[in-house]
Design an enzyme around this catalytic site. Structure first.
Site, PDB file in Angstrom:
ATOM      1  N   ASP A 178      41.547  40.256  37.417  1.00  0.00           N
ATOM      2  CA  ASP A 178      42.250  39.228  38.205  1.00  0.00           C
ATOM      3  C   ASP A 178      43.401  38.704  37.370  1.00  0.00           C
ATOM      4  OD1 ASP A 178      39.575  37.889  36.921  1.00  0.00           O
ATOM      5  OD2 ASP A 178      41.299  36.608  36.686  1.00  0.00           O
TER       6      ASP A 178
ATOM      7  N   GLU B 185      28.730  44.622  34.492  1.00  0.00           N
ATOM      8  CA  GLU B 185      29.707  45.248  33.592  1.00  0.00           C
ATOM      9  C   GLU B 185      29.048  46.305  32.711  1.00  0.00           C
ATOM     10  OE1 GLU B 185      30.850  41.239  32.095  1.00  0.00           O
ATOM     11  OE2 GLU B 185      32.829  42.108  31.973  1.00  0.00           O
TER      12      GLU B 185
END
Ligand code: ADE
Length: 256
Positions: free
Chosen positions: A220, A16
């Site tokens: 998600d 990330e």
């Protein structure tokens, strides 16, 4: 917000943060508490980029070191989250207005979710950081083609990306079943996204009087498919959102 002290940029995982680190060629690493803190210059600010590591305790320790050892003036969190608000889809961004631990439960001593001795169940984002993150995220969405490759835009259906301000909830669990995601939605109907760190960092920032802001891209839907394209989403979408939104946010913040 003070204008002295570095601005911290935190993500939970290496993938990330990697694209942000790639923007910091003059970064010098400092090792504290088993963590690597990269001190660098970006957009006219001194920044400290660091991995919070995963989970609330790890993130709280990292935030404490930023406050006590590095004297940061603010903490920004950027990373991915599971979308639990009904209209929050993969590829959208959530800018935290409030942060709450969904797994805090000291009942019957204290009401469910209330933080013992704080007398509340959530912390608010710093309004200046929140507003800068919102502006930065909207600007990033308007120029999506500049930061996300066309193949990834097609693969992850990024033709109608939204930025949602709202509640981010955190707990020491990757929510990866539809049953659990639904239970969270039912229990906390105003929650938009679930992660594993933000509420912990918000609490540390509250304790030290530090401004905190967070943006999460939705990797998600916190359901049975949550682990699916997670890694590719981080590499191809979320890490690029992070660079773009962080750079634009720094441009909006007052310089020392
Ligand atoms: N971060 C990204 N997706 C997540 C999920 N489904 N649960 C907790 N943290 C997450």
């Amino acid at each position: 917000m003070h204008t002295h002290g570095p601005i911290a940029i935190m993500s939970a995982m290496q993938d990330e943060l990697q694209a942000v680190l790639d923007e910091l060629p003059d970064a010098k690493v400092h090792h504290v508490a088993g963590r690597d803190f990269w001190r660098a210059h970006w957009e006219g600010h001194v920044v400290i980029a660091v991995l919070s590591r995963i989970g609330k305790v790890a993130a709280a320790t990292t935030a404490t070191v930023l406050a006590q050892h590095f004297g940061v003036r603010a903490i920004l969190f950027t990373g991915v989250a599971g979308g639990i608000g009904a209209h929050v889809k993969v590829g959208d961004m959530v800018v935290g207005t409030h942060f709450m631990q969904h797994d805090m439960d000291a009942s019957p001593l204290f009401p469910r979710h209330v933080l013992p001795l704080y007398g509340m169940d959530r912390f608010a984002a710093d309004t200046q950081l929140r507003d800068c993150l919102l502006r930065a995220a909207h600007a990033t969405v308007l120029e999506l083609g500049e930061c996300i490759h066309a193949d990834a835009r097609a693969e992850f259906n990024l033709d109608d990306v939204h930025v949602h301000p709202g509640l981010i909830v955190s707990g020491d669990r990757f929510v990866s079943t539809t049953a659990e995601g639904r239970a969270l939605q039912t229990e906390l109907p105003d929650a938009l996204a679930v992660d594993m760190e933000c509420a912990a960092v918000a609490q540390v920032c509250h304790d030290f009087g530090l401004p905190f802001g967070a943006v999460r891209s939705v990797s998600d839907r916190a359901d049975d498919a949550a682990h699916g394209d997670f890694t590719r989403f981080v590499d191809e979408v979320a890490s690029h959102y992070s660079v773009n939104v962080m750079a634009r946010t720094l441009q909006l913040l007052p310089h020392a």
